[in-house]
Design a protein around this motif. Structure first.
Motif, PDB file in Angstrom:
ATOM      1  N   LYS A  88      23.455 -28.617  -1.448  1.00 18.73           N
ATOM      2  CA  LYS A  88      24.141 -29.976  -1.057  1.00 18.73           C
ATOM      3  C   LYS A  88      24.880 -30.457  -2.279  1.00 18.73           C
ATOM      4  O   LYS A  88      24.254 -30.376  -3.421  1.00 18.73           O
ATOM      5  CB  LYS A  88      23.439 -30.985  -0.691  1.00 18.73           C
ATOM      6  CG  LYS A  88      22.645 -30.550   0.792  1.00 18.73           C
ATOM      7  CD  LYS A  88      23.487 -30.263   1.962  1.00 18.73           C
ATOM      8  CE  LYS A  88      22.828 -29.794   3.082  1.00 18.73           C
ATOM      9  NZ  LYS A  88      23.778 -29.519   4.356  1.00 18.73           N
ATOM     10  N   TYR A  89      26.004 -31.045  -1.957  1.00 18.90           N
ATOM     11  CA  TYR A  89      26.611 -31.869  -3.133  1.00 18.90           C
ATOM     12  C   TYR A  89      26.369 -33.364  -3.050  1.00 18.90           C
ATOM     13  O   TYR A  89      26.242 -33.803  -1.867  1.00 18.90           O
ATOM     14  CB  TYR A  89      28.307 -31.475  -2.817  1.00 18.90           C
ATOM     15  CG  TYR A  89      29.078 -30.261  -3.133  1.00 18.90           C
ATOM     16  CD1 TYR A  89      28.961 -29.933  -4.672  1.00 18.90           C
ATOM     17  CD2 TYR A  89      29.319 -29.617  -2.185  1.00 18.90           C
ATOM     18  CE1 TYR A  89      29.628 -28.472  -4.575  1.00 18.90           C
ATOM     19  CE2 TYR A  89      29.992 -28.245  -2.381  1.00 18.90           C
ATOM     20  CZ  TYR A  89      29.992 -27.950  -3.522  1.00 18.90           C
ATOM     21  OH  TYR A  89      30.584 -26.544  -3.937  1.00 18.90           O
ATOM     22  N   LYS A  90      26.168 -33.719  -4.347  1.00 15.11           N
ATOM     23  CA  LYS A  90      25.643 -35.197  -4.227  1.00 15.11           C
ATOM     24  C   LYS A  90      26.525 -35.732  -5.677  1.00 15.11           C
ATOM     25  O   LYS A  90      27.173 -35.124  -6.498  1.00 15.11           O
ATOM     26  CB  LYS A  90      24.334 -35.669  -4.755  1.00 15.11           C
ATOM     27  CG  LYS A  90      23.252 -35.296  -3.406  1.00 15.11           C
ATOM     28  CD  LYS A  90      22.077 -35.785  -3.859  1.00 15.11           C
ATOM     29  CE  LYS A  90      21.019 -35.461  -2.712  1.00 15.11           C
ATOM     30  NZ  LYS A  90      19.849 -35.853  -2.796  1.00 15.11           N
ATOM     31  N   SER A 103      27.010 -39.404  -8.110  1.00 20.49           N
ATOM     32  CA  SER A 103      26.205 -40.670  -8.850  1.00 20.49           C
ATOM     33  C   SER A 103      27.445 -41.365  -9.768  1.00 20.49           C
ATOM     34  O   SER A 103      28.440 -40.775 -10.073  1.00 20.49           O
ATOM     35  CB  SER A 103      25.017 -40.472  -9.580  1.00 20.49           C
ATOM     36  OG  SER A 103      25.204 -39.440 -10.614  1.00 20.49           O
ATOM     37  N   GLY A 139      28.059 -44.124  -3.188  1.00 23.38           N
ATOM     38  CA  GLY A 139      27.098 -44.518  -2.140  1.00 23.38           C
ATOM     39  C   GLY A 139      27.554 -45.883  -1.452  1.00 23.38           C
ATOM     40  O   GLY A 139      26.859 -46.168  -0.437  1.00 23.38           O
ATOM     41  N   GLY A 141      28.224 -33.479   1.502  1.00 22.06           N
ATOM     42  CA  GLY A 141      27.185 -32.577   0.893  1.00 22.06           C
ATOM     43  C   GLY A 141      27.506 -31.271   1.148  1.00 22.06           C
ATOM     44  O   GLY A 141      27.103 -30.366   0.190  1.00 22.06           O
ATOM     45  N   HIS A 164      26.955 -33.535  -8.551  1.00 23.55           N
ATOM     46  CA  HIS A 164      25.609 -32.830  -8.688  1.00 23.55           C
ATOM     47  C   HIS A 164      25.770 -31.899  -7.681  1.00 23.55           C
ATOM     48  O   HIS A 164      26.265 -32.266  -6.364  1.00 23.55           O
ATOM     49  CB  HIS A 164      24.470 -33.770  -8.659  1.00 23.55           C
ATOM     50  CG  HIS A 164      24.526 -34.659  -9.739  1.00 23.55           C
ATOM     51  ND1 HIS A 164      23.926 -34.785 -10.629  1.00 23.55           N
ATOM     52  CD2 HIS A 164      24.923 -36.081  -9.444  1.00 23.55           C
ATOM     53  CE1 HIS A 164      24.287 -36.040 -11.378  1.00 23.55           C
ATOM     54  NE2 HIS A 164      24.772 -36.855 -10.522  1.00 23.55           N
TER      55      HIS A 164
END
Length: 759
Positions: free
Chosen positions: A77-79, A81, A86, A93, A117
């Motif tokens: 999954k893509y995240k 930060s 958010g 993701g 990420h």
């Protein structure tokens, strides 16, 4: 397409360095494997630079993040930060699609730094190292220009040549100046032509024509600033500029009239004011100051003095005149400006003149003072009888009559026969600095010959007041105060009028210097600072401190006063701010004010209730019956006896309906005396007619007297015993003789009448 997408090519790579942490094309990062492990090629992130237009209020996809390490597995999954992750920015993701969900404002934040990420959700470990990227907020024209230093005021000399600089106005636009010219401004005048002009790019206002202050001394100019260099869709802001024309000496003084007529007594002494001439100058201030002079007085008899305050010309006698020698004088006066700029001499090529005609009067002259007015001085606190000054008047006639002086409307000064003015008591400059009064000179042998002169006495200052606090200081010190902390700044005032700038010197008293928990620092600028001399204070031990401060002035001799400063210990809390103590004091004063207001309102309400109760009580009393015993019906009877017997049939009883009582106010009526009643009855007995009519009239008269007599008691019955009359068989019962008021009177008319009656 928005031109901001091409900013890297317009302003250079250096302006978008944060945005270029990744390349436009796909690229891979090669990582070195750990020592001893086989060499392998690690794939890198693949992403583009992202842009978001500000004020966009819908969710929008702005790009896609991808990594060649993602093999399509559902466990990867893509995240993201970083800034707004958010909350503002979201990523799918699975697909790596990046979207924005909130409206952004470029003026608040223009760049957002984020990190990408790739996570294996089964292990929670990163499959690939994080990568930084930037989201740039592109600008739209949503801010209008605003001027910085409103309101604007400027001064320019009148008659300034065209193009003279006046003032520069400046506006600022919060938009991006590199995008669509959103912050590139142009200026123009909405009001102010044709007298003023403005440079479109700089905002410099200049004159565009010559202006005369005497016609109009101020102008309002309205300036507009537009962004986007004035193109369609531009936003604008305006400001006002007050431009005042300063005066230049471009007008000469002129006389209002071409002829002045004046009179002077032949006995007038030299220096006597003959009259006043007045010229008018359209300029103001220093440019309107003028000087008068005599132009063609060959006899040198008159002169002119300029009053600098009123700009009047006072014509005075320069030589004595004699009516027998010359009765008229004709002189010409000239006026000119006192201050003339060399560059403005072209305006003053011609001087204004006027003719003065003076007539010499032949008359018996009163005493003449040597000066038209006297300005005298005396120091304050001078003892009684101190010399103020001397005035002098003389009789211009040949006999030289002696003069006596008097002061009108003044109990402070006195004058003797020599014109010497002295004080009657010491003076205080702080109470009154100037005294104005008149002195009258009267010929000793001819009291009709008098003259007055105004006298102005200035009371000069001495240093007789010590400096003191200008106010009652409310000083607090915190319990947790540290040593050397400033808690109060004090100053001083002095009622004396010092020629030099007053200097005050502050110090603690000797006792406070040795034992004080506080110190003082003289700032050498007529102020001083109170500082703590120890660390920590306690409300339980001592709540109030009193220190005595010595304040000295720079007078001669110097005066010193002792002033007490009250310092209250206060619980300032953890903040240690003295403002908390001041706020508590203000709350206490406000609560006291509210309590007093409530008490005052309650007192007013009680007073109003008392007044209402009193009014109701008075109204109730008015409604009560004046004679309550008359509420019941009153009945009266009249008994008539036809003979002297006692038989029942000889008596007739008649009810008098007219005697019913009714409650009403009676007018005061004087009672008749007994003799008057008897005389009335005597008159009634001789009336011709039926006996019943006579009795009825008599009874009605008595009833009227009873009803109108306010002092009579209420009657239950009225019995009248008259005479039997012609119809009686018994005849006369007796004769009546009565003594009234101590006198014996015979009533012959009652020889056959007996009238005992009671009321």
């Amino acid at each position: 397409m928005n031109c901001c997408l091409f900013l890297p090519f317009m302003v250079g790579v250096s302006l978008l360095r944060p945005c270029l942490t990744a390349t436009e094309n796909s690229k891979a990062e090669e990582a070195k494997p750990p020592q001893g492990s086989p060499t392998r090629l690690k794939s890198g992130w693949i992403w583009n630079q992202y842009f978001v237009e500000e004020e966009m209020n819908v969710t929008k996809d702005i790009g896609r993040l991808s990594s060649n390490m993602h093999n399509g597995s559902n466990s990867l999954k893509y995240k993201i930060s970083g800034d707004g992750a958010g909350s503002i920015f979201f990523i799918n993701g699975t697909t790596g699609v990046l979207s924005v969900a909130q409206k952004l404002d470029r003026e608040k934040q223009a760049f957002y730094n984020l990190k990408a990420h790739l996570i294996d959700i089964t292990t929670g470990q990163a499959v690939e190292s994080e990568s930084e990227f930037v989201v740039k907020v592109t600008d739209i024209n949503d801010n209008e220009p605003k001027f910085l230093q409103e309101p604007y005021e400027a001064v320019v000399p009148e008659m300034s040549p065209e193009g003279t600089f006046i003032i520069q106005v400046t506006a600022r636009d919060a938009d991006d100046p590199l995008c669509n010219n959103n912050a590139r401004l142009v200026y123009e005048l909405l009001q102010g032509q044709p007298y003023f002009s403005i440079e479109p790019t700089t905002g410099v206002i200049r004159t565009s024509s010559k202006m005369d202050r005497e016609l109009q001394d101020s102008y309002w100019v309205i300036v507009q600033a537009k962004d986007r260099i004035g193109l369609p869709g531009a936003l604008s802001g305006t400001t006002r500029v007050l431009i005042t024309l300063s005066d230049i000496n471009d007008n000469i003084p002129t006389f209002k009239t071409g002829l002045y007529r004046m009179n002077v007594s032949e006995s007038a002494p030299i220096g006597t004011s003959v009259g006043i001439i007045m010229a008018h100058d359209r300029d103001i201030g220093e440019n309107a100051e003028m000087d008068y002079s005599i132009e063609n007085d060959d006899s040198q008899t008159f002169d002119i003095i300029t009053n600098n305050e009123t700009q009047e010309g006072i014509v005075i006698l320069k030589k004595k005149v004699d009516y027998e020698q010359q009765a008229y004088y004709h002189v010409r006066a000239k006026v000119k400006n006192r201050h003339v700029d060399k560059q403005l001499k072209k305006y003053h090529t011609v001087a204004s003149t006027t003719l003065i005609r003076v007539r010499v009067e032949d008359e018996d002259e009163p005493p003449v003072f040597l000066l038209p007015y006297y300005v005298l001085e005396i120091f304050e606190e001078s003892p009684q009888g101190s010399l103020v000054g001397v005035v002098s008047a003389t009789d211009p006639d040949e006999n030289r009559c002696p003069i006596r002086y008097s002061i009108s409307k003044s109990n402070t000064f006195q004058i003797d026969d020599n014109g010497t003015i002295t004080t009657t008591h010491p003076l205080d400059r702080e109470m009154r600095a100037w005294w104005n009064f008149s002195i009258t000179a009267t010929e000793l042998y001819n009291e009709e010959q008098t003259s007055e002169v105004p006298v102005y006495v200035q009371v000069l200052d001495i240093n007789d007041h010590a400096p003191e606090f200008p106010e009652l200081y409310k000083t607090y010190v915190c319990e947790n105060a540290s040593s050397g902390q400033e808690i109060q700044t004090i100053s001083a005032v002095d009622k004396d009028d010092s020629i030099e700038r007053p200097n005050f010197y502050f110090n603690l008293s000797v006792e406070d210097t040795e034992n004080s928990k506080f110190t003082i620092r003289d700032n050498q600028d007529n102020t001083a600072v109170i500082l703590t001399n120890r660390t920590g204070f306690s409300l339980q031990e001592e709540t109030v401190f009193y220190i005595f401060i010595l304040i000295a002035d720079n007078g001669v001799p110097s005066l010193t006063s002792t002033n007490m400063l009250t310092i209250q210990v206060c619980d300032c809390g953890d903040s240690g701010s003295i403002e908390i103590c001041h706020n508590k004091d203000m709350l206490f004063m406000e609560s006291r004010t509210e309590i007093m207001t409530a008490i005052l309102i309650s007192a007013v309400i009680m007073l109003l209730l008392g007044i209402i109760f009193m009014i109701l009580h008075l109204q109730q009393r008015k409604k009560q019956t004046l004679f309550p015993e008359k509420d019941k019906e009153c009945r009266e009877s009249i008994f008539r006896y036809d003979d002297g017997g006692t038989r029942e049939e000889d008596t007739e009883a008649s009810a008098i309906g007219e005697l019913r009582c009714s409650t009403f106010m009676r007018e005061t009526r004087t009672r008749k005396t007994t003799s008057a009643e008897i005389r009335s009855l005597c008159r009634m007995s001789w009336q011709v007619g039926p006996d019943d009519a006579v009795i009825k009239e008599f009874i009605l008269e008595k009833l009227e007297e009873a009803n109108t007599d306010t002092y009579a008691h209420p009657l239950d019955s009225l019995q009248i015993y008259a005479f039997e009359g012609t119809g009686s068989l018994a005849g006369s019962l007796s004769s009546l003789e009565s003594s009234v008021s101590g006198e014996n009177e015979n009533f012959d008319c009652f020889h056959d009448l007996e009238i005992p009656f009671q009321i």
